[in-house]
Write an enzyme that holds these catalytic residues in place. Structure first.
Site, PDB file in Angstrom:
ATOM      1  CD  GLU A  74      -2.019  -2.430   1.520  1.00  0.00           C
ATOM      2  OE1 GLU A  74      -0.286  -2.941   1.504  1.00  0.00           O
ATOM      3  OE2 GLU A  74      -2.712  -2.741   1.625  1.00  0.00           O
ATOM      4  CG  HIS A 132     -10.502  -6.863   6.908  1.00  0.00           C
ATOM      5  ND1 HIS A 132      -9.768  -7.237   7.724  1.00  0.00           N
ATOM      6  CD2 HIS A 132     -10.279  -7.066   5.649  1.00  0.00           C
ATOM      7  CE1 HIS A 132      -9.209  -7.857   6.794  1.00  0.00           C
ATOM      8  NE2 HIS A 132      -9.211  -7.695   5.720  1.00  0.00           N
TER       9      HIS A 132
END
Lengths: 343, 327
Positions: free
Chosen positions: A74, A143
């Site tokens: 990322e 999440h």
């Protein structure tokens, strides 16, 4: 800096009923077709088409040079996109879950957000970072977070948070055309649960005026909300109207920054009461900013306490019963709004 | 003598290195005299890395740098006046007085800028070079960083991505032996380890002695040529840190008080070049004089430049003033 000129689009535009996730894809497709500088980068965005299908078919249509599968890196993806944007590209980065953006935070906050300013206007970072956020899909604590308040705090970032498919389509196309970096917060809960008629022939207007939308007019109290909670507030308001005759005015902010304070002030002037509903954790969440802004500038209009309704100060748990005890439910919203209306 | 170590090249490299050295020493004096604020990270002694690499670049090649980046900026074409004005916080500074010592940006010189977060500039250069190629522009990227960057995940992430997508980017690791107070030797072993480590990833990598600018220039020339064909490459330049980490860093707490000075005496790339080209001593003296005049002239010129106005503080946060204010 050198720019590739816009090319003629070969897409055939039609009025279609699209789901929220499909609206993301349609917006990406439209911009990929319109501007060669647009590239889509992210984990599994290519052959797989994104874990939520938001990029499905795009690599096949535009090729692996335009729609790129990245490693699970990322930070490098974000930094790479910042560099590419500085060199004139218009990258759209997908962060698979908003929870993973922490790994890219430095490049977004120290890089993208600051480069125009600290270069004295010499550099632009036309970057979009898309990220599915929020609970409701039973993905558990790492999440399911709703972290837009963090980004709204950072000067230099635009924070978009659409609540419906039609807004997704327009706002994402505008975000890609924006010369400022945009954090685009999507609701993964709504991906397949929300849809709307989208006119793909309408080009997004520029420059963008980031405004809120009055979802429902009412006279008893104002509810400021955004993202997934809009739907919940709408349902709560409908019930309250039927059961108690309470008329809520609902404002969908659409953007946390720029913040449409005018829309809030106008509504509060009419209703004299304000509630803010968001899925982000309530303490130090963006509802506090709205509440304090209204307290500071609209105090004379107020005829009741400002109510904040946000998630409890806990991670988002997996078990449904626990999640419902943490994230604002329709029942909780209804109860709190009724209390405020009868204050 | 090959075409790479002609007298002309020697003089050019010498001049660039002396500009960096003298500007850094000048900044040191300005700080001591209280004429500059904040801190700065001196690149004294590391000039050969910046100069040896940047001298083989084209004006529109894109460079990213670090907190210790004055040398990279100057070598890539940022003017002495633009840099000094920036460090004075003036509106005529290269970043309008908004960046200061660690945030110089000048895209017109191909200087994307410094990233004061360790390893943070690596994906900037690699992504920019890749993005430029996507648009059909025949340029390359160069990222300068220190040995400390190899402790960051971004170091590996960026190298992998550059390899995967064939970014024409040269990664230049200035191994000065210290990540602030952490010895590179303790973390990574001998100089050259970074090079071996990267080579294991399948990326062309070389190591070169940073006290010899002609060697740096030659290796950079060859690697830049390779990078222009569309691949990343890595260059480890072994240097030393002649100064403390930053201006007021009490380095004697973690290394011998004179170790920086002693290292420079034995490895100074500027005096080495002079020694290697004894026939040019008159020309070198002339350059010394010119640079000294340039710096004092530029200091006087920019110091009387535009003071930043407070009502300008909110400009360029966004492209368009969004009209949303704190009121």
């Amino acid at each position: 800096m050198h720019f590739v000129t816009y090319t003629q689009s070969t897409l055939v535009y039609v009025m279609t009923e699209l789901k929220y996730a499909e609206a993301v894809r349609a917006a990406l497709r439209a911009e990929l077709a319109t501007d060669e500088r647009v590239v889509v980068l992210g984990q599994e965005v290519g052959a797989l088409g994104g874990v939520f299908t938001t990029t499905k078919g795009l690599q096949r249509e535009f090729g692996p040079e335009r729609v790129l599968d990245t490693p699970i890196s990322e930070a490098a993806i974000a930094g790479w996109a910042v560099g590419a944007a500085m060199a004139g590209m218009r990258p759209v980065v997908e962060i698979m879950f908003m929870d993973f953006v922490m790994l890219a935070m430095d490049q977004i906050v120290n890089g993208a957000a600051k480069l125009r300013y600290m270069s004295n206007g010499q550099l632009s970072v036309p970057l979009v970072v898309r990220m599915p956020a929020g609970a409701g899909t039973r993905h558990g604590p790492q999440h399911s977070q709703q972290l837009e308040s963090w980004f709204a705090h950072v000067p230099g970032l635009i924070v978009a948070m659409p609540s419906r498919a039609v807004d997704v389509y327009t706002m994402l196309r505008q975000a890609i055309r924006s010369d400022d970096p945009v954090v685009f917060v999507e609701s993964k809960y709504l991906y397949f649960r929300e849809s709307g008629e989208i006119d793909e022939s309408v080009l997004p207007e520029l420059p963008v005026t980031q405004t809120a939308r009055v979802v429902r007019e009412g006279t008893d109290l104002t509810v400021v909300t955004a993202g997934r909670m809009v739907q919940r507030v709408v349902e709560a308001a409908r019930d309250l109207h039927e059961s108690d005759g309470i008329a809520c005015e609902i404002i969908d902010l659409r953007y946390l920054w720029p913040l449409d304070t005018g829309a809030i002030a106008r509504s509060v002037a009419r209703t004299s009461k304000l509630a803010v509903v968001h899925e982000a954790v309530q303490t130090f969440g963006w509802g506090g900013e709205i509440a304090s802004w209204v307290a500071e500038y609209c105090l004379a209009d107020l005829d009741g306490p400002i109510v904040r309704i946000g998630s409890q100060r806990a991670p988002v748990p997996f078990a449904e019963v626990l999640e419902n005890a943490v994230v604002p439910t329709e029942a909780l919203i209804k109860e709190k709004l009724r209390e405020l209306a009868t204050y | 003598m090959s075409e790479l170590d002609t007298a002309g090249n020697g003089l050019r490299l010498y001049r660039s290195m002396v500009i960096i050295r003298e500007v850094e020493l000048h900044i040191e004096r300005l700080h001591r005299a209280g004429r500059m604020a904040g801190s700065f990270h001196s690149s004294v002694g590391q000039e050969a890395a910046a100069v040896g690499v940047c001298e083989v670049l084209r004006p529109d090649d894109l460079v990213s740098s670090t907190h210790r980046g004055h040398g990279h900026a100057l070598a890539k074409g940022v003017t002495v006046g633009g840099l000094l004005a920036e460090l004075f916080g003036l509106a005529n500074g290269v970043s309008g007085g908004r960046g200061g010592s660690m945030h110089l940006h000048h895209p017109d010189s191909g200087f994307l800028g410094q990233n004061a977060i360790v390893a943070g500039g690596m994906p900037w250069a690699a992504g920019a070079a890749w993005g430029a190629r996507q648009q059909g522009r025949d340029i390359i990227g160069v990222s300068f960083f220190g040995d400390g960057a190899a402790s960051q995940g971004l170091f590996y992430e960026t190298l992998r991505l550059a390899k995967l997508w064939n970014s024409p980017c040269l990664f230049v690791c200035e191994n000065n032996g210290l990540a602030h107070s952490m010895p590179a030797e303790r973390l990574f072993g001998d100089p050259g380890t970074h090079c071996r480590l990267v080579a294991e990833h399948g990326i062309k990598a070389e190591v070169v002695d940073g006290s010899d600018v002609l060697s740096v220039y030659k290796v950079a020339h060859s690697l830049v040529g390779y990078v222009r064909t569309g691949y990343p490459a890595f260059l480890e330049v072994t240097v030393g840190r002649a100064r403390a980490h930053s201006l007021n860093d009490p380095e004697y707490e973690y290394r011998d008080r004179d170790s920086g000075k002693n290292w420079l005496e034995e490895n100074d790339p500027i005096s080495s070049l002079r020694k290697g080209l004894p026939d040019l001593s008159e020309e070198f003296d002339q350059i010394d004089l010119e640079v000294s005049t340039l710096i004092s002239h530029e200091t006087t010129r920019v110091e009387s430049g535009d003071i930043n106005q407070a009502n300008d503080a909110l400009r360029d946060v966004y492209t368009v003033d969004s009209g949303v204010r704190n009121d």
